[in-house]
Design an enzyme around this catalytic site. Structure first.
Site, PDB file in Angstrom:
ATOM      1  N   HIS A  88      18.337 -35.048   9.651  1.00 55.78           N
ATOM      2  CA  HIS A  88      19.099 -34.003   8.960  1.00 55.78           C
ATOM      3  C   HIS A  88      18.437 -32.620   9.176  1.00 55.78           C
ATOM      4  CE1 HIS A  88      21.559 -32.542   5.453  1.00 55.78           C
ATOM      5  NE2 HIS A  88      20.577 -31.663   5.403  1.00 55.78           N
ATOM      6  N   GLU A  89      17.145 -32.542   8.938  1.00 57.33           N
ATOM      7  CA  GLU A  89      16.441 -31.257   9.105  1.00 57.33           C
ATOM      8  C   GLU A  89      16.414 -30.842  10.582  1.00 57.33           C
ATOM      9  OE1 GLU A  89      15.988 -29.501   6.551  1.00 57.33           O
ATOM     10  OE2 GLU A  89      16.312 -31.148   5.152  1.00 57.33           O
ATOM     11  N   HIS A  92      19.590 -28.995  11.222  1.00 56.14           N
ATOM     12  CA  HIS A  92      19.567 -27.594  10.769  1.00 56.14           C
ATOM     13  C   HIS A  92      18.793 -26.740  11.774  1.00 56.14           C
ATOM     14  CE1 HIS A  92      21.347 -28.018   6.840  1.00 56.14           C
ATOM     15  NE2 HIS A  92      20.397 -28.798   6.358  1.00 56.14           N
ATOM     16  N   ASP A 164      24.001 -28.643   0.720  1.00 57.38           N
ATOM     17  CA  ASP A 164      24.495 -27.838   1.851  1.00 57.38           C
ATOM     18  C   ASP A 164      26.002 -27.639   1.751  1.00 57.38           C
ATOM     19  OD1 ASP A 164      21.959 -27.907   2.922  1.00 57.38           O
ATOM     20  OD2 ASP A 164      22.374 -29.655   4.175  1.00 57.38           O
TER      21      ASP A 164
HETATM   22 ZN    ZN Z   1      20.379 -29.798   4.527  1.00 51.17          ZN
END
Ligand code: ZN
Length: 293
Positions: A88-89, A92, A164
């Site tokens: 997930h990171e 980003h 988010d």
């Molecule tokens: Zn996030």
């Protein structure tokens, strides 16, 4: 900000490595109160590690704390959750690096902090008093990058993206209803008369539109989100290996800086891994100051 730093560091023993100019540049958007808070945090961190002089590392950690909350070492994530957070990171970070005009990535971590399981910290290059439509669209793409990485790399999606999505929806709605940044034109449909209560933003909206307009607003909000999602998907699709590489590196090291990501993208491994491999096989890191909350 540099002046405010000077004021709040008067009675504090700063190391020779501390540069107030650098600190001022690292803290765009910080209010004087944030800076005071940050300097006190840094002093506390220093005391906690039985130090007498505040070093740049302490100040860096204090900045992160003010932005994202303290580390939660007590919160243990399962291997599956760690992997999910890392991917997930990674999403980003890759989207933020790929989209021109996005705020540069400063640090990526899968150490739980505050309410987040991990986070990707971006720092604007300069203070901004206005956001353009493009700035906001870019922010949406970066926000959705985490969820998109889950979709593409894990073929499943999680609740980890809830914050988010909440933020993205709020931004898109703001663009349509208050800022006249959609095909509905420069009309203000809602006015935010929000009040901050218990640290949360409980907003009361004054709505000035018909049911028919409400539908159009929903369509416009959806269009903005879908467009950002489409671009984020393209970026992650094109850079899937980079997302995986960042995720694997995060699983190993928990936290990486912007410079390390640059090195990683070029050399496909971190510099500290080169040293580690040649020095010793097993190296236990000394435990750092722990957060008990
Ligand atoms: Zn996030």
């Amino acid at each position: 900000r540099e002046e405010v730093f000077k004021v709040h560091s008067k009675n504090k023993p700063l190391g020779e490595d501390v540069d107030l100019k650098v600190l001022a540049r690292r803290t765009p958007g910080f209010t004087p109160a944030d800076i005071e808070n940050m300097m006190n945090e840094a002093a506390l961190l220093t005391a906690r590690r039985n130090g007498t002089i505040i070093h740049m590392d302490d100040l860096e950690e204090a900045i992160t704390r003010v932005i994202a909350g303290p580390q939660k070492r007590s919160r243990v994530m399962s291997d599956k959750e760690r992997k999910l957070t890392a991917v997930h990171e990674g999403g980003h970070a890759i989207v933020a690096r790929a989209i021109p005009g996005a705020d540069p990535v400063h640090q990526v971590t899968i150490m739980p902090r505050g309410r987040a399981g991990g986070f990707t910290m971006q720092l604007p290059e300069e203070d901004r008093f206005y956001d353009t439509k493009k700035d906001m669209e870019t922010e949406l793409m970066v926000l959705l990058g985490g969820r998109v990485a889950e979709e593409i790399c894990l073929e499943d999606i999680s609740t980890g993206a809830s914050n988010d999505i909440e933020q993205a929806t709020r931004i898109a709605r703001l663009m349509v209803c208050e800022l006249g940044m959609s095909d509905l034109g420069p009309i203000q449909y809602e006015r935010n008369t929000g009040s901050v209560f218990l640290g949360r933003d409980y907003t009361q909206n004054q709505q000035n539109y018909s049911l028919a307009t409400a539908e159009k607003i929903d369509d416009e909000v959806r269009k903005i989100i879908e467009e950002a999602h489409k671009i984020a998907r393209k970026v992650i699709d094109d850079n899937k290996e980079d997302v995986t590489l960042i995720a694997e590196t995060l699983l190993k090291h928990e936290q990486i800086t912007a410079e390390e990501i640059d090195y990683l993208m070029k050399n496909r491994h971190l510099k500290r891994d080169e040293v580690e491999e040649s020095v010793s096989e097993v190296k236990e890191e000394a435990p750092k100051a722990e957060e008990t909350k």
